[in-house]
Write a protein that holds these residues in place. Structure first.
Motif, PDB file in Angstrom:
ATOM      1  N   GLY A 222      13.375  80.840 -97.605  1.00  0.00           N
ATOM      2  CA  GLY A 222      12.500  80.282 -98.170  1.00  0.00           C
ATOM      3  C   GLY A 222      13.851  78.896 -98.285  1.00  0.00           C
ATOM      4  O   GLY A 222      12.777  77.922 -99.432  1.00  0.00           O
ATOM      5  N   ALA A 223      14.763  78.811 -97.862  1.00  0.00           N
ATOM      6  CA  ALA A 223      15.875  77.757 -99.017  1.00  0.00           C
ATOM      7  C   ALA A 223      15.557  76.629 -98.233  1.00  0.00           C
ATOM      8  O   ALA A 223      14.862  75.976 -97.255  1.00  0.00           O
ATOM      9  N   VAL A 224      16.129  75.103 -98.917  1.00  0.00           N
ATOM     10  CA  VAL A 224      15.997  73.700 -98.940  1.00  0.00           C
ATOM     11  C   VAL A 224      16.997  73.787 -97.970  1.00  0.00           C
ATOM     12  O   VAL A 224      18.348  73.965 -98.415  1.00  0.00           O
ATOM     13  N   VAL A 225      17.635  73.233 -96.705  1.00  0.00           N
ATOM     14  CA  VAL A 225      18.506  73.394 -96.342  1.00  0.00           C
ATOM     15  C   VAL A 225      19.150  71.423 -95.527  1.00  0.00           C
ATOM     16  O   VAL A 225      17.564  70.787 -95.186  1.00  0.00           O
ATOM     17  N   ILE A 226      19.902  71.360 -96.665  1.00  0.00           N
ATOM     18  CA  ILE A 226      20.248  69.332 -95.540  1.00  0.00           C
ATOM     19  C   ILE A 226      21.163  69.362 -94.647  1.00  0.00           C
ATOM     20  O   ILE A 226      22.837  70.188 -95.212  1.00  0.00           O
ATOM     21  N   ASP A 227      21.846  68.850 -93.531  1.00  0.00           N
ATOM     22  CA  ASP A 227      22.562  69.107 -92.580  1.00  0.00           C
ATOM     23  C   ASP A 227      23.348  67.239 -92.869  1.00  0.00           C
ATOM     24  O   ASP A 227      22.573  66.111 -92.218  1.00  0.00           O
ATOM     25  N   VAL A 228      24.484  67.330 -93.634  1.00  0.00           N
ATOM     26  CA  VAL A 228      25.078  66.109 -93.510  1.00  0.00           C
ATOM     27  C   VAL A 228      25.491  66.108 -91.898  1.00  0.00           C
ATOM     28  O   VAL A 228      25.540  64.793 -92.076  1.00  0.00           O
TER      29      VAL A 228
END
Ligand code: NAD
Length: 278
Positions: A222-228
């Protein structure tokens, strides 16, 4: 189903808003100009520079291109920046990095006036960010804050883990998340038990620079994942630091690559130019 955070749509929305602001400034007789300096002809840098020029055109910002030979001396580059610092009709100065080895990047960054430092790399801009004063913020981390806010993702009180401690992404990202009242951990190459550290995150921001390194083993359900990350895989297709397909079923929201963080960087650069003129 995880929410796909659409950086392309959000960046377009921001650019449309900026276009309106620029039109209003123009009506008041103020034209915004961004000086873009490129040294040499590195193909990747040329792509970035062209995208910045296109964004300027779309918004109504005048871009002044300075294309210098690879062999230009540090002294000549410093002198050009000093001249641009003095010009009242130039609102932002951008030097495309990396620079050739004979030019000291740090020195060049410090030569740009903090009032025109639209990349937010000058030590004065970074210092202002750290103590919560006004100044330009590094574009990629500023873009990530906009992605989260405009996607309706709550930040305050959340556990945020950032992987990577670079000066342009990881460190300013940590400060910005702190400013938004997250509880922040910055992990890096010497972090012990990285998977466990990452599993604490409600919001996981990955700027590790390693293709598809982050699998579901690093992600809390359920985490939010931001991929740079941005890489080209063996088939010349773009991919990020996160194994998107594998992680997707386990998170509540995720940024794709391409079309996630990437387009936001240029949108925030444009935002900094408009702020500089205002
Ligand atoms: P960098 O190489 O300067 O920093 C990478 C960081 O990751 C370092 O701080 C290092 O400590 C950490 N790290 C490396 N290996 C690790 C490991 N095994 N475990 C834990 N931490 C590890 O990179 P950067 O400039 O911050 O960029 C990161 C990625 O983001 C790159 O892929 C880059 O291309 C991309 N990037 C994208 C944008 C954009 O606009 N989308 C902008 C800047 C950077």
């Amino acid at each position: 189903m995880a929410q796909v955070i659409d950086g392309k749509a959000i960046s377009t929305q921001i650019k449309e808003e900026l276009k309106e602001k620029v039109a209003k400034l123009k009506a008041e007789g103020k034209e915004i100009s961004l000086a873009v300096i490129q040294v040499g002809r590195d193909p990747a840098s040329s792509v970035y520079v062209n995208n910045k020029k296109k964004a300027c055109e779309f918004i109504g910002i005048r871009s002044l291109a300075y294309e210098l030979e690879e062999t230009v001396s540090e002294k000549e580059l410093v002198e050009l920046i000093q001249q641009l610092n003095e010009k009242e009709d130039v609102h932002g100065i951008l030097v495309q990095l990396p620079l050739p080895k004979h030019i000291e990047e740090d020195k060049i960054i410090k030569t740009i006036s903090p009032a025109k430092d639209v990349d937010g790399f000058h030590p004065q801009s970074v210092g202002a960010l750290c103590i919560g004063q006004k100044g330009f913020v590094s574009c990629t981390p500023a873009g990530i804050i906009q992605l989260l806010k405009r996607s309706g993702i709550e930040i305050a009180g959340k556990e945020c883990v950032i992987i990577g401690r670079s000066n342009i992404v990881g460190k300013p990202m940590g400060i910005l998340m702190l400013r938004e009242n997250a509880t922040v951990t910055i992990a890096h190459s010497k972090t012990q038990n990285l998977k466990e550290v990452c599993k604490r995150a409600d919001i996981l921001i990955v700027a590790v620079g390693k293709p598809k390194m982050i699998t579901s083993e690093y992600v809390k359900e359920g985490a939010v994942v931001i991929d740079v990350g941005i890489h080209r895989n063996e088939n010349n297709k773009l991919c990020g630091d996160v194994d998107y397909e594998e992680v997707f079923p386990h998170c509540s929201a995720i940024t794709p690559v391409p079309g996630g963080v990437g387009p936001m960087t240029i949108a925030m650069l444009m935002n900094n130019c408009v702020e500089s003129a205002q």
